[in-house]
Motif scaffolding. Structure first.
Motif, PDB file in Angstrom:
ATOM      1  N   GLN A 173       0.839  -1.192   0.000  1.00  0.00           N
ATOM      2  CA  GLN A 173       0.000   0.000   0.000  1.00  0.00           C
ATOM      3  C   GLN A 173       0.878   1.248   0.000  1.00  0.00           C
ATOM      4  O   GLN A 173       1.885   1.315   0.709  1.00  0.00           O
ATOM      5  N   PRO A 174       0.534   2.240  -0.787  1.00  0.00           N
ATOM      6  CA  PRO A 174       1.345   3.469  -0.794  1.00  0.00           C
ATOM      7  C   PRO A 174       1.196   4.245   0.519  1.00  0.00           C
ATOM      8  O   PRO A 174       0.136   4.258   1.147  1.00  0.00           O
ATOM      9  N   ILE A 175       2.283   4.835   0.911  1.00  0.00           N
ATOM     10  CA  ILE A 175       2.294   5.635   2.136  1.00  0.00           C
ATOM     11  C   ILE A 175       1.921   7.071   1.769  1.00  0.00           C
ATOM     12  O   ILE A 175       2.519   7.661   0.859  1.00  0.00           O
ATOM     13  N   PRO A 176       0.938   7.668   2.458  1.00  0.00           N
ATOM     14  CA  PRO A 176       0.562   9.053   2.117  1.00  0.00           C
ATOM     15  C   PRO A 176       1.691  10.019   2.464  1.00  0.00           C
ATOM     16  O   PRO A 176       2.472   9.801   3.399  1.00  0.00           O
ATOM     17  N   LEU A 177       1.785  11.054   1.685  1.00  0.00           N
ATOM     18  CA  LEU A 177       2.810  12.065   1.923  1.00  0.00           C
ATOM     19  C   LEU A 177       2.515  12.813   3.215  1.00  0.00           C
ATOM     20  O   LEU A 177       1.358  13.098   3.525  1.00  0.00           O
ATOM     21  N   PRO A 178       3.535  13.131   3.988  1.00  0.00           N
ATOM     22  CA  PRO A 178       3.297  13.897   5.230  1.00  0.00           C
ATOM     23  C   PRO A 178       2.870  15.323   4.915  1.00  0.00           C
ATOM     24  O   PRO A 178       3.185  15.877   3.859  1.00  0.00           O
ATOM     25  N   ARG A 179       2.160  15.918   5.850  1.00  0.00           N
ATOM     26  CA  ARG A 179       1.702  17.296   5.677  1.00  0.00           C
ATOM     27  C   ARG A 179       2.873  18.259   5.830  1.00  0.00           C
ATOM     28  O   ARG A 179       3.697  18.121   6.735  1.00  0.00           O
ATOM     29  N   ASP A 180       2.917  19.186   4.927  1.00  0.00           N
ATOM     30  CA  ASP A 180       3.942  20.226   4.980  1.00  0.00           C
ATOM     31  C   ASP A 180       3.311  21.459   5.617  1.00  0.00           C
ATOM     32  O   ASP A 180       2.647  22.266   4.964  1.00  0.00           O
ATOM     33  N   HIS A 181       3.513  21.604   6.940  1.00  0.00           N
ATOM     34  CA  HIS A 181       2.889  22.711   7.657  1.00  0.00           C
ATOM     35  C   HIS A 181       3.433  24.058   7.186  1.00  0.00           C
ATOM     36  O   HIS A 181       2.700  25.048   7.140  1.00  0.00           O
ATOM     37  N   PHE A 182       4.698  24.098   6.864  1.00  0.00           N
ATOM     38  CA  PHE A 182       5.283  25.363   6.403  1.00  0.00           C
ATOM     39  C   PHE A 182       4.658  25.809   5.087  1.00  0.00           C
ATOM     40  O   PHE A 182       4.342  26.982   4.886  1.00  0.00           O
TER      41      PHE A 182
ATOM     42  N   GLU B 197       1.686  24.981   4.000  1.00  0.00           N
ATOM     43  CA  GLU B 197       0.303  25.372   4.248  1.00  0.00           C
ATOM     44  C   GLU B 197       0.221  26.769   4.850  1.00  0.00           C
ATOM     45  O   GLU B 197      -0.646  27.572   4.481  1.00  0.00           O
ATOM     46  N   MET B 198       1.126  27.081   5.767  1.00  0.00           N
ATOM     47  CA  MET B 198       1.138  28.419   6.349  1.00  0.00           C
ATOM     48  C   MET B 198       1.488  29.470   5.305  1.00  0.00           C
ATOM     49  O   MET B 198       0.889  30.553   5.262  1.00  0.00           O
ATOM     50  N   ASN B 199       2.452  29.153   4.447  1.00  0.00           N
ATOM     51  CA  ASN B 199       2.845  30.099   3.408  1.00  0.00           C
ATOM     52  C   ASN B 199       1.724  30.301   2.398  1.00  0.00           C
ATOM     53  O   ASN B 199       1.484  31.433   1.934  1.00  0.00           O
ATOM     54  N   ARG B 200       0.992  29.236   2.066  1.00  0.00           N
ATOM     55  CA  ARG B 200      -0.110  29.346   1.126  1.00  0.00           C
ATOM     56  C   ARG B 200      -1.246  30.181   1.728  1.00  0.00           C
ATOM     57  O   ARG B 200      -1.831  31.031   1.042  1.00  0.00           O
ATOM     58  N   ALA B 201      -1.539  29.957   2.999  1.00  0.00           N
ATOM     59  CA  ALA B 201      -2.587  30.752   3.656  1.00  0.00           C
ATOM     60  C   ALA B 201      -2.181  32.218   3.765  1.00  0.00           C
ATOM     61  O   ALA B 201      -3.014  33.121   3.629  1.00  0.00           O
ATOM     62  N   LYS B 202      -0.895  32.463   3.996  1.00  0.00           N
ATOM     63  CA  LYS B 202      -0.425  33.848   4.074  1.00  0.00           C
ATOM     64  C   LYS B 202      -0.555  34.547   2.730  1.00  0.00           C
ATOM     65  O   LYS B 202      -0.966  35.712   2.652  1.00  0.00           O
ATOM     66  N   MET B 203      -0.209  33.854   1.645  1.00  0.00           N
ATOM     67  CA  MET B 203      -0.316  34.456   0.329  1.00  0.00           C
ATOM     68  C   MET B 203      -1.771  34.729  -0.035  1.00  0.00           C
ATOM     69  O   MET B 203      -2.081  35.721  -0.719  1.00  0.00           O
ATOM     70  N   ILE B 204      -2.683  33.875   0.435  1.00  0.00           N
ATOM     71  CA  ILE B 204      -4.102  34.121   0.170  1.00  0.00           C
ATOM     72  C   ILE B 204      -4.563  35.381   0.894  1.00  0.00           C
ATOM     73  O   ILE B 204      -5.307  36.205   0.349  1.00  0.00           O
ATOM     74  N   ARG B 205      -4.088  35.549   2.147  1.00  0.00           N
ATOM     75  CA  ARG B 205      -4.471  36.753   2.887  1.00  0.00           C
ATOM     76  C   ARG B 205      -3.860  37.995   2.264  1.00  0.00           C
ATOM     77  O   ARG B 205      -4.499  39.043   2.179  1.00  0.00           O
TER      78      ARG B 205
END
Length: 227
Positions: free
Chosen positions: A5-14, A16-24
Protein backbone atom coordinates in the motif's frame (compact mmCIF):
# COMPACT_ATOMS: atom_id res chain seq x y z
CA UNK A 1 3.90 -10.95 -4.27
CA UNK A 2 2.27 -8.99 -1.47
CA UNK A 3 0.38 -5.86 -2.34
CA UNK A 4 2.24 -2.85 -1.01
CA UNK A 5 0.00 0.00 0.00
CA UNK A 6 1.35 3.47 -0.79
CA UNK A 7 2.29 5.64 2.14
CA UNK A 8 0.56 9.05 2.12
CA UNK A 9 2.81 12.07 1.92
CA UNK A 10 3.30 13.90 5.23
CA UNK A 11 1.70 17.30 5.68
CA UNK A 12 3.94 20.23 4.98
CA UNK A 13 2.89 22.71 7.66
CA UNK A 14 5.28 25.36 6.40
CA UNK A 15 3.85 25.19 2.88
CA UNK A 16 0.30 25.37 4.25
CA UNK A 17 1.14 28.42 6.35
CA UNK A 18 2.84 30.10 3.41
CA UNK A 19 -0.11 29.35 1.13
CA UNK A 20 -2.59 30.75 3.66
CA UNK A 21 -0.42 33.85 4.07
CA UNK A 22 -0.32 34.46 0.33
CA UNK A 23 -4.10 34.12 0.17
CA UNK A 24 -4.47 36.75 2.89
CA UNK A 25 -1.93 39.07 1.29
CA UNK A 26 -3.42 38.76 -2.19
CA UNK A 27 -6.72 40.25 -1.02
CA UNK A 28 -9.16 37.54 -2.00
CA UNK A 29 -12.69 39.07 -2.23
CA UNK A 30 -14.87 38.25 0.76
CA UNK A 31 -11.96 37.02 2.92
CA UNK A 32 -11.94 38.36 6.47
CA UNK A 33 -8.24 38.83 7.17
CA UNK A 34 -8.55 40.35 10.67
CA UNK A 35 -4.83 41.15 10.64
CA UNK A 36 -2.62 44.17 10.29
CA UNK A 37 -0.88 44.32 6.91
CA UNK A 38 2.55 45.79 6.41
CA UNK A 39 2.47 49.56 6.86
CA UNK A 40 4.38 50.28 3.66
CA UNK A 41 2.14 47.98 1.65
CA UNK A 42 -1.00 49.69 2.94
CA UNK A 43 0.35 53.10 1.92
CA UNK A 44 1.41 51.93 -1.53
CA UNK A 45 -1.92 50.23 -2.22
CA UNK A 46 -3.85 53.30 -1.09
CA UNK A 47 -1.78 55.46 -3.45
CA UNK A 48 -2.79 53.13 -6.28
CA UNK A 49 -6.45 53.67 -5.46
CA UNK A 50 -7.31 50.64 -3.31
CA UNK A 51 -9.98 51.33 -0.71
CA UNK A 52 -10.10 49.70 2.70
CA UNK A 53 -12.95 47.26 3.11
CA UNK A 54 -15.43 47.52 5.96
CA UNK A 55 -14.29 44.09 7.14
CA UNK A 56 -10.80 45.37 7.90
CA UNK A 57 -11.90 48.54 9.67
CA UNK A 58 -14.99 47.26 11.43
CA UNK A 59 -13.28 46.98 14.82
CA UNK A 60 -11.62 50.35 14.26
CA UNK A 61 -15.00 52.02 13.69
CA UNK A 62 -16.25 50.44 16.92
CA UNK A 63 -13.27 51.09 19.20
CA UNK A 64 -11.22 53.72 17.37
CA UNK A 65 -7.97 54.36 19.21
CA UNK A 66 -9.13 52.80 22.51
CA UNK A 67 -6.42 50.78 24.19
CA UNK A 68 -6.03 48.86 27.43
CA UNK A 69 -2.99 49.71 29.54
CA UNK A 70 -1.33 47.27 31.94
CA UNK A 71 1.84 47.49 34.02
CA UNK A 72 3.90 44.30 33.85
CA UNK A 73 7.12 43.17 35.52
CA UNK A 74 9.77 40.74 34.35
CA UNK A 75 11.65 39.01 37.19
CA UNK A 76 14.98 37.99 35.67
CA UNK A 77 16.86 37.49 38.95
CA UNK A 78 17.32 33.76 38.31
CA UNK A 79 19.89 34.67 35.64
CA UNK A 80 23.35 35.96 36.45
CA UNK A 81 23.23 39.76 36.91
CA UNK A 82 19.48 39.66 36.28
CA UNK A 83 17.05 42.04 37.97
CA UNK A 84 13.40 43.09 37.96
CA UNK A 85 12.42 45.16 34.93
CA UNK A 86 9.24 47.17 34.52
CA UNK A 87 7.24 47.50 31.29
CA UNK A 88 3.94 48.87 30.07
CA UNK A 89 1.66 46.67 27.97
CA UNK A 90 -0.74 48.38 25.55
CA UNK A 91 -3.56 46.28 24.09
CA UNK A 92 -5.20 47.90 21.03
CA UNK A 93 -8.84 46.93 20.78
CA UNK A 94 -9.14 47.94 17.11
CA UNK A 95 -7.03 45.06 15.78
CA UNK A 96 -6.24 42.95 18.91
CA UNK A 97 -2.53 43.79 18.80
CA UNK A 98 -0.17 44.19 21.75
CA UNK A 99 2.67 46.67 22.23
CA UNK A 100 5.16 46.46 25.11
CA UNK A 101 7.43 49.39 25.99
CA UNK A 102 9.82 50.13 28.81
CA UNK A 103 8.17 51.93 31.71
CA UNK A 104 9.40 55.51 31.93
CA UNK A 105 8.39 56.16 35.54
CA UNK A 106 10.78 53.72 37.18
CA UNK A 107 12.99 55.30 39.82
CA UNK A 108 15.51 52.49 40.08
CA UNK A 109 18.83 52.81 38.28
CA UNK A 110 19.61 49.30 37.15
CA UNK A 111 22.40 50.25 34.72
CA UNK A 112 20.73 48.66 31.69
CA UNK A 113 20.68 50.29 28.28
CA UNK A 114 17.33 51.93 27.56
CA UNK A 115 15.40 50.94 24.45
CA UNK A 116 12.07 52.22 23.10
CA UNK A 117 10.08 48.98 22.76
CA UNK A 118 10.37 45.38 23.79
CA UNK A 119 7.61 44.32 21.38
CA UNK A 120 6.40 46.16 18.30
CA UNK A 121 2.65 46.46 17.86
CA UNK A 122 1.70 43.00 16.64
CA UNK A 123 -0.11 39.82 17.57
CA UNK A 124 1.37 38.09 20.60
CA UNK A 125 1.28 34.26 20.35
CA UNK A 126 0.78 32.34 23.57
CA UNK A 127 3.42 29.70 22.85
CA UNK A 128 5.94 31.53 20.66
CA UNK A 129 4.21 30.70 17.35
CA UNK A 130 0.67 31.09 16.12
CA UNK A 131 -1.16 29.42 13.23
CA UNK A 132 -4.32 31.52 13.62
CA UNK A 133 -5.81 34.21 15.86
CA UNK A 134 -6.96 31.67 18.45
CA UNK A 135 -3.32 30.99 19.35
CA UNK A 136 -2.72 34.67 20.22
CA UNK A 137 -3.50 36.58 23.39
CA UNK A 138 -6.86 38.31 23.60
CA UNK A 139 -7.97 40.98 26.05
CA UNK A 140 -9.97 38.28 27.86
CA UNK A 141 -6.69 36.44 28.62
CA UNK A 142 -5.20 39.44 30.42
CA UNK A 143 -5.86 39.98 34.12
CA UNK A 144 -4.05 41.30 37.16
CA UNK A 145 -1.91 38.53 38.63
CA UNK A 146 -1.80 36.68 35.31
CA UNK A 147 1.57 35.58 33.90
CA UNK A 148 1.96 35.98 30.13
CA UNK A 149 4.61 34.51 27.88
CA UNK A 150 6.33 37.16 25.76
CA UNK A 151 8.57 35.02 23.57
CA UNK A 152 10.14 33.20 26.50
CA UNK A 153 9.93 36.09 28.99
CA UNK A 154 7.43 35.30 31.72
CA UNK A 155 5.86 38.63 32.71
CA UNK A 156 3.48 39.32 35.57
CA UNK A 157 0.59 41.78 35.18
CA UNK A 158 0.44 43.90 38.33
CA UNK A 159 -1.58 47.07 37.56
CA UNK A 160 -4.00 48.65 35.10
CA UNK A 161 -5.49 52.08 34.53
CA UNK A 162 -9.08 53.24 35.14
CA UNK A 163 -10.19 52.90 31.50
CA UNK A 164 -9.01 49.26 31.42
CA UNK A 165 -10.85 48.46 34.65
CA UNK A 166 -14.04 50.11 33.36
CA UNK A 167 -13.79 48.15 30.10
CA UNK A 168 -13.67 44.83 31.95
CA UNK A 169 -16.49 45.86 34.28
CA UNK A 170 -18.70 46.76 31.29
CA UNK A 171 -18.13 43.26 29.90
CA UNK A 172 -18.97 41.53 33.18
CA UNK A 173 -15.38 40.74 34.21
CA UNK A 174 -14.13 41.87 37.61
CA UNK A 175 -10.42 42.55 38.01
CA UNK A 176 -8.66 42.13 41.32
CA UNK A 177 -6.97 44.99 43.12
CA UNK A 178 -3.64 46.31 41.87
CA UNK A 179 -0.54 44.54 43.09
CA UNK A 180 2.50 46.47 44.40
CA UNK A 181 4.69 47.53 41.52
CA UNK A 182 7.96 47.74 43.43
CA UNK A 183 9.17 44.37 44.71
CA UNK A 184 11.31 44.41 47.83
CA UNK A 185 14.51 42.43 47.54
CA UNK A 186 14.97 40.00 50.39
CA UNK A 187 18.47 40.28 51.78
CA UNK A 188 20.11 37.18 53.13
CA UNK A 189 20.69 37.24 56.89
CA UNK A 190 24.27 36.37 57.77
CA UNK A 191 24.81 35.11 61.32
CA UNK A 192 28.31 34.95 62.75
CA UNK A 193 29.04 31.53 64.22
CA UNK A 194 32.00 31.17 66.59
CA UNK A 195 33.81 27.87 65.97
CA UNK A 196 34.83 25.73 68.93
CA UNK A 197 38.25 26.19 70.51
CA UNK A 198 40.85 24.02 68.73
CA UNK A 199 43.52 24.01 71.44
CA UNK A 200 46.14 26.14 69.67
CA UNK A 201 47.16 29.24 71.61
CA UNK A 202 44.81 30.86 74.03
CA UNK A 203 41.06 30.97 73.61
CA UNK A 204 41.17 34.77 73.52
CA UNK A 205 43.47 34.68 70.47
CA UNK A 206 41.11 32.30 68.70
CA UNK A 207 38.16 34.58 69.43
CA UNK A 208 40.11 37.57 68.14
CA UNK A 209 40.61 35.86 64.78
CA UNK A 210 36.85 35.28 64.55
CA UNK A 211 35.63 38.73 65.59
CA UNK A 212 38.08 40.87 63.66
CA UNK A 213 40.80 40.87 61.08
CA UNK A 214 43.85 38.67 61.41
CA UNK A 215 46.08 41.71 60.91
CA UNK A 216 44.61 44.48 63.10
CA UNK A 217 44.98 48.05 61.85
CA UNK A 218 48.02 49.96 63.14
CA UNK A 219 47.64 52.37 65.99
CA UNK A 220 47.07 55.97 65.00
CA UNK A 221 49.47 58.44 66.53
CA UNK A 222 47.94 61.46 68.18
CA UNK A 223 49.51 64.34 66.27
CA UNK A 224 47.95 66.95 68.50
CA UNK A 225 50.54 66.22 71.18
CA UNK A 226 53.35 67.47 68.88
CA UNK A 227 52.07 71.05 68.92
Amino acid sequence: MHDVQPIPLPRDHFAEMNRAKMIRESGVPGLDRKRKMNDLKVVMESQLGKQSSMTDRGMFLEHGTDALCFHVTWDDRSRLYGNIQYFRLIYHLADDTIEIARASNTTTRDGTVTFPKLLKRSKLPKSGQAFDDSDCYSWKDLAIGQIINVFGRMMLIVKCDRFTRDHYESNGIHLREDMPLEVEDKKAEIKRVVPPYNGFGSEEDSLRSCTGSINPPPLKKDMSSNK
